[in-house]
Design a protein around this motif. Structure first.
Motif, PDB file in Angstrom:
ATOM      1  N   SER A  19       0.867  -1.188   0.000  1.00  0.00           N
ATOM      2  CA  SER A  19       0.000   0.000   0.000  1.00  0.00           C
ATOM      3  C   SER A  19       0.895   1.226   0.000  1.00  0.00           C
ATOM      4  O   SER A  19       2.098   1.138   0.311  1.00  0.00           O
ATOM      5  N   GLY A  20       0.297   2.363  -0.329  1.00  0.00           N
ATOM      6  CA  GLY A  20       1.058   3.610  -0.289  1.00  0.00           C
ATOM      7  C   GLY A  20       1.492   3.915   1.123  1.00  0.00           C
ATOM      8  O   GLY A  20       2.612   4.371   1.375  1.00  0.00           O
ATOM      9  N   PHE A  21       0.604   3.665   2.072  1.00  0.00           N
ATOM     10  CA  PHE A  21       0.923   3.922   3.478  1.00  0.00           C
ATOM     11  C   PHE A  21       2.176   3.142   3.879  1.00  0.00           C
ATOM     12  O   PHE A  21       3.099   3.676   4.496  1.00  0.00           O
ATOM     13  N   LEU A  22       2.202   1.864   3.510  1.00  0.00           N
ATOM     14  CA  LEU A  22       3.353   1.025   3.881  1.00  0.00           C
ATOM     15  C   LEU A  22       4.638   1.512   3.207  1.00  0.00           C
ATOM     16  O   LEU A  22       5.721   1.418   3.785  1.00  0.00           O
ATOM     17  N   ALA A  23       4.518   2.014   1.986  1.00  0.00           N
ATOM     18  CA  ALA A  23       5.714   2.522   1.297  1.00  0.00           C
ATOM     19  C   ALA A  23       6.267   3.731   2.044  1.00  0.00           C
ATOM     20  O   ALA A  23       7.458   3.788   2.392  1.00  0.00           O
ATOM     21  N   ASN A  24       5.408   4.702   2.316  1.00  0.00           N
ATOM     22  CA  ASN A  24       5.881   5.918   2.995  1.00  0.00           C
ATOM     23  C   ASN A  24       6.432   5.612   4.381  1.00  0.00           C
ATOM     24  O   ASN A  24       7.529   6.041   4.747  1.00  0.00           O
ATOM     25  N   VAL A  25       5.655   4.883   5.147  1.00  0.00           N
ATOM     26  CA  VAL A  25       6.047   4.657   6.537  1.00  0.00           C
ATOM     27  C   VAL A  25       7.382   3.897   6.590  1.00  0.00           C
ATOM     28  O   VAL A  25       8.278   4.230   7.368  1.00  0.00           O
ATOM     29  N   ASN A  28       2.027  17.219   6.038  1.00  0.00           N
ATOM     30  CA  ASN A  28       2.247  15.960   5.316  1.00  0.00           C
ATOM     31  C   ASN A  28       1.219  14.889   5.674  1.00  0.00           C
ATOM     32  O   ASN A  28       0.654  14.900   6.782  1.00  0.00           O
ATOM     33  N   HIS A  29       1.053  13.946   4.754  1.00  0.00           N
ATOM     34  CA  HIS A  29       0.121  12.839   4.986  1.00  0.00           C
ATOM     35  C   HIS A  29       0.547  12.011   6.203  1.00  0.00           C
ATOM     36  O   HIS A  29       1.737  11.887   6.511  1.00  0.00           O
ATOM     37  N   ALA A  30      -0.451  11.403   6.864  1.00  0.00           N
ATOM     38  CA  ALA A  30      -0.214  10.624   8.088  1.00  0.00           C
ATOM     39  C   ALA A  30       0.857   9.552   7.896  1.00  0.00           C
ATOM     40  O   ALA A  30       1.630   9.245   8.823  1.00  0.00           O
ATOM     41  N   SER A  31       0.932   8.955   6.706  1.00  0.00           N
ATOM     42  CA  SER A  31       1.910   7.880   6.489  1.00  0.00           C
ATOM     43  C   SER A  31       3.340   8.426   6.537  1.00  0.00           C
ATOM     44  O   SER A  31       4.259   7.736   7.005  1.00  0.00           O
ATOM     45  N   LEU A  32       3.538   9.664   6.091  1.00  0.00           N
ATOM     46  CA  LEU A  32       4.862  10.285   6.187  1.00  0.00           C
ATOM     47  C   LEU A  32       5.148  10.634   7.646  1.00  0.00           C
ATOM     48  O   LEU A  32       6.262  10.415   8.151  1.00  0.00           O
ATOM     49  N   PHE A  91      -1.626  18.541  -1.622  1.00  0.00           N
ATOM     50  CA  PHE A  91      -2.167  18.200  -0.299  1.00  0.00           C
ATOM     51  C   PHE A  91      -3.580  17.646  -0.461  1.00  0.00           C
ATOM     52  O   PHE A  91      -4.407  18.220  -1.182  1.00  0.00           O
ATOM     53  N   SER A  92      -3.806  16.503   0.224  1.00  0.00           N
ATOM     54  CA  SER A  92      -4.940  15.671  -0.145  1.00  0.00           C
ATOM     55  C   SER A  92      -6.294  16.263   0.192  1.00  0.00           C
ATOM     56  O   SER A  92      -7.290  15.937  -0.448  1.00  0.00           O
ATOM     57  N   MET A  93      -6.363  17.122   1.184  1.00  0.00           N
ATOM     58  CA  MET A  93      -7.673  17.626   1.598  1.00  0.00           C
ATOM     59  C   MET A  93      -8.012  18.950   0.942  1.00  0.00           C
ATOM     60  O   MET A  93      -9.166  19.232   0.642  1.00  0.00           O
ATOM     61  N   VAL A 125       9.490  13.241  -2.474  1.00  0.00           N
ATOM     62  CA  VAL A 125       8.206  13.885  -2.793  1.00  0.00           C
ATOM     63  C   VAL A 125       7.103  12.833  -2.914  1.00  0.00           C
ATOM     64  O   VAL A 125       7.242  11.856  -3.659  1.00  0.00           O
ATOM     65  N   ASP A 126       6.027  13.048  -2.166  1.00  0.00           N
ATOM     66  CA  ASP A 126       4.834  12.191  -2.237  1.00  0.00           C
ATOM     67  C   ASP A 126       3.869  12.829  -3.232  1.00  0.00           C
ATOM     68  O   ASP A 126       3.295  13.886  -2.960  1.00  0.00           O
ATOM     69  N   ASP A 127       3.705  12.192  -4.386  1.00  0.00           N
ATOM     70  CA  ASP A 127       2.818  12.768  -5.402  1.00  0.00           C
ATOM     71  C   ASP A 127       1.566  11.909  -5.596  1.00  0.00           C
ATOM     72  O   ASP A 127       1.089  11.711  -6.730  1.00  0.00           O
ATOM     73  N   ALA A 128       1.033  11.419  -4.488  1.00  0.00           N
ATOM     74  CA  ALA A 128      -0.159  10.560  -4.534  1.00  0.00           C
ATOM     75  C   ALA A 128      -1.286  11.184  -5.359  1.00  0.00           C
ATOM     76  O   ALA A 128      -1.986  10.486  -6.098  1.00  0.00           O
ATOM     77  N   HIS A 129      -1.470  12.503  -5.219  1.00  0.00           N
ATOM     78  CA  HIS A 129      -2.640  13.139  -5.847  1.00  0.00           C
ATOM     79  C   HIS A 129      -2.324  13.875  -7.141  1.00  0.00           C
ATOM     80  O   HIS A 129      -3.237  14.383  -7.794  1.00  0.00           O
ATOM     81  N   GLY A 130      -1.041  13.939  -7.504  1.00  0.00           N
ATOM     82  CA  GLY A 130      -0.679  14.634  -8.747  1.00  0.00           C
ATOM     83  C   GLY A 130      -0.542  13.663  -9.907  1.00  0.00           C
ATOM     84  O   GLY A 130      -0.883  13.982 -11.058  1.00  0.00           O
ATOM     85  N   LEU A 189      10.792   9.548  -5.573  1.00  0.00           N
ATOM     86  CA  LEU A 189       9.425   9.936  -5.924  1.00  0.00           C
ATOM     87  C   LEU A 189       8.484   8.838  -5.457  1.00  0.00           C
ATOM     88  O   LEU A 189       8.649   7.671  -5.831  1.00  0.00           O
ATOM     89  N   PHE A 190       7.486   9.248  -4.654  1.00  0.00           N
ATOM     90  CA  PHE A 190       6.489   8.300  -4.154  1.00  0.00           C
ATOM     91  C   PHE A 190       5.199   8.444  -4.950  1.00  0.00           C
ATOM     92  O   PHE A 190       4.779   9.561  -5.267  1.00  0.00           O
ATOM     93  N   GLY A 191       4.556   7.314  -5.234  1.00  0.00           N
ATOM     94  CA  GLY A 191       3.219   7.347  -5.821  1.00  0.00           C
ATOM     95  C   GLY A 191       2.394   6.200  -5.268  1.00  0.00           C
ATOM     96  O   GLY A 191       2.915   5.289  -4.609  1.00  0.00           O
ATOM     97  N   THR A 192       1.093   6.265  -5.511  1.00  0.00           N
ATOM     98  CA  THR A 192       0.217   5.185  -5.051  1.00  0.00           C
ATOM     99  C   THR A 192      -0.682   4.735  -6.196  1.00  0.00           C
ATOM    100  O   THR A 192      -0.960   5.504  -7.117  1.00  0.00           O
ATOM    101  N   PHE A 193      -1.124   3.481  -6.116  1.00  0.00           N
ATOM    102  CA  PHE A 193      -2.075   2.972  -7.117  1.00  0.00           C
ATOM    103  C   PHE A 193      -3.516   3.169  -6.657  1.00  0.00           C
ATOM    104  O   PHE A 193      -4.442   2.791  -7.359  1.00  0.00           O
ATOM    105  N   SER A 194      -3.703   3.732  -5.449  1.00  0.00           N
ATOM    106  CA  SER A 194      -5.053   3.757  -4.879  1.00  0.00           C
ATOM    107  C   SER A 194      -5.852   4.984  -5.294  1.00  0.00           C
ATOM    108  O   SER A 194      -6.953   5.198  -4.793  1.00  0.00           O
ATOM    109  N   LYS A 195      -5.298   5.787  -6.202  1.00  0.00           N
ATOM    110  CA  LYS A 195      -6.046   6.984  -6.615  1.00  0.00           C
ATOM    111  C   LYS A 195      -6.224   6.933  -8.141  1.00  0.00           C
ATOM    112  O   LYS A 195      -6.990   6.110  -8.611  1.00  0.00           O
ATOM    113  N   SER A 196      -5.476   7.740  -8.901  1.00  0.00           N
ATOM    114  CA  SER A 196      -5.674   7.712 -10.365  1.00  0.00           C
ATOM    115  C   SER A 196      -5.454   6.324 -10.940  1.00  0.00           C
ATOM    116  O   SER A 196      -6.018   5.987 -11.985  1.00  0.00           O
TER     117      SER A 196
END
Ligand SMILES: Cc1ncc(COP(=O)(O)O)c(C=O)c1O
Length: 436
Positions: A121-127, A147-151, A193-195, A218-223, A247-254
């Motif tokens: 998960s993205g959370f596990l990657a960041n943490v 920053n996001h909670a995982s960071l 920023f996610s919110m 850089v966490d670019d989860a939302h970009g 560079l961090f990204g997640t599959f849980s969004k786009s």
């Protein structure tokens, strides 16, 4: 004989007393406005089913609408047929598939890095990555306050020094106070920023990096997916790829699946592959999720330019619509569009009323935002039609009028030192209050 450990009075509380004393959800449920963990019964992307009723989804991170793309669905089904439903072990041991390796190759190519590493998960990657790098002796982490909670949790696990910064002027002050040579420091920040949808000034950060020589994460989860050429994210949009070490990204969004990744130089990724506990001590991302992410990446590369054109057109239409109704959308320039409400419990009330009017949107109270600045977080997809958005705008207009939501002044936002529960209290909520 058993030794009795004496505690100070007040320390000898029942361990679970804190849980028993946690009343906010009880009040919110009693008032009929509890907004979390709502069980959706089905989804077609922009429309979901809740309690047998179809509602327009305005609260997802499905920025390209790919969760229902035929190519992505088909890839997930085929992967189950070929590999089964789970990896039943860590990628480090028995749970690595050729699909994981292929995904990593494609990510590295897409984002222009030597290698990539895929997590469950993205959370596990960041943490895991922040904790591992931040535990190298001598490391100093500079972490953005929002920053996001995982960071944040990664910095909590890091054994080295952690410093917070509020904005880039603050970061520069802190760096300058310690000289101009920081190769042992890691600056960590969200790109979008996610919110609130606020976008980080990565160009300015890159200038600071040239001067102070820190490493940049850089966490670019939302970009990723929506910003930059081919959806390669905020880093490409601002032309700072060379300044970003990881560079961090997640599959849980786009990217319409589950899982996260980090891209970087080969030797660093190889070190992380062997040192990151959240990669090694957890099972690998399941085949269907890997295949869906791979297919979504393919769609993003080959055919998403039309989707991006539509999501940006929708974002503009939606934001201008909310602005015209009188909501304060906090200067958002992305498909994430917040609407400020103010009171925490009123944000819950508004979200509930929106749901009753056929619109799913997310209330965001303290501590995610400051006291008194609660908001409703919305976001658009390319698959929203004008009819969906008009329906949602009509609902937002009705609730604004109903509750007389003010026109906030950006230079003079409300401040408070506690949550406002008053919208929990009327009527039934009072009867749910536990006896003193
Ligand atoms: C900025 C940011 N980083 C990381 C994550 C964690 O990603 P995931 O949902 O893939 O665990 C999220 C998700 O909420 C996020 O918004």
């Amino acid at each position: 004989m058993r030794r009795v450990i004496r505690r100070e009075a007040g320390d000898a509380m029942d361990l679970f007393q804190t849980c028993y004393d946690y009343h906010e959800p009880v009040f919110a449920r009693a008032a009929g406005i509890y907004p979390f963990f709502l069980p959706l019964e089905g989804s077609e992307g922009p429309v979901v089913t809740y309690q047998d009723k179809e509602v327009v989804m305005m609260g997802s991170n499905n920025y390209l609408g790919l969760t229902h793309h035929p190519r992505v669905r088909e890839a997930a089904k085929q992967a189950i047929d070929q590999y089964g439903t789970g990896c039943t072990g860590s990628r480090f041991l028995n749970g690595n598939l050729d699909l994981h390796d292929e995904l990593e190759r494609q990510l590295a190519g897409m984002f222009g890095y030597e290698e990539a590493l895929v997590f469950a998960s993205g959370f596990l990657a960041n943490v895991g990555v922040i904790a591992a790098l931040g535990s190298i002796p001598g490391t100093v982490i500079f972490s953005e306050r929002e920053n996001h909670a995982s960071l944040i949790d990664g910095t909590r696990l890091a054994r080295g020094e952690v410093r917070l910064f509020g904005d880039l002027a603050d970061l520069e002050r802190q760096l300058a106070a310690g000289g101009d040579d920081w190769p042992h420091a890691l600056v960590v920040c969200d790109a979008v920023f996610s919110m609130t949808g606020r976008v980080m000034d990565l160009r300015r950060l890159a200038e600071l990096k040239r001067r102070y020589r820190f490493k940049l994460y850089v966490d670019d989860a939302h970009g990723i997916g929506v910003l930059g050429a081919d959806g390669r994210g905020a880093v490409y949009d601002q032309g700072v790829r060379d300044a970003v070490d990881l560079l961090f990204g997640t599959f849980s969004k786009s990217l319409a699946s589950l899982g996260g990744f980090v891209c970087g130089e080969k030797r660093v990724i190889d070190w992380l592959r062997h040192k990151t506990r959240s990669l090694i001590f957890t099972a690998g991302l399941p085949p269907a999720s890997v295949a869906a992410a791979l297919a979504a990446l393919g769609v993003m590369r080959d055919e998403a330019s039309a989707l991006r054109t539509r999501v940006w057109a929708n974002a503009r239409y939606w934001r201008e619509g909310l602005d015209a109704i009188g909501y304060y959308t906090m200067g958002s320039t992305t498909p994430i569009v917040p609407a400020m409400i103010g009171s925490e419990s009123l944000a819950f009330r508004v979200a509930r009323d929106l749901l009753d009017l056929g619109v799913f949107a997310i209330p965001v109270p303290y501590p995610v935002v400051p006291y008194g600045q609660s908001l409703i977080r919305t976001s658009v997809m390319p698959t929203h039609t004008r009819a969906h958005l008009d329906h949602a705008l009509d609902a937002f207009a009705q609730v604004r009028k109903r509750y007389d939501i003010p026109e906030f002044d950006p230079d003079n936002l409300p401040t408070a030192d506690h949550e406002d529960w008053s919208w929990f209290m009327p009527d039934q909520a009072k009867s749910a209050q536990p006896a003193a």
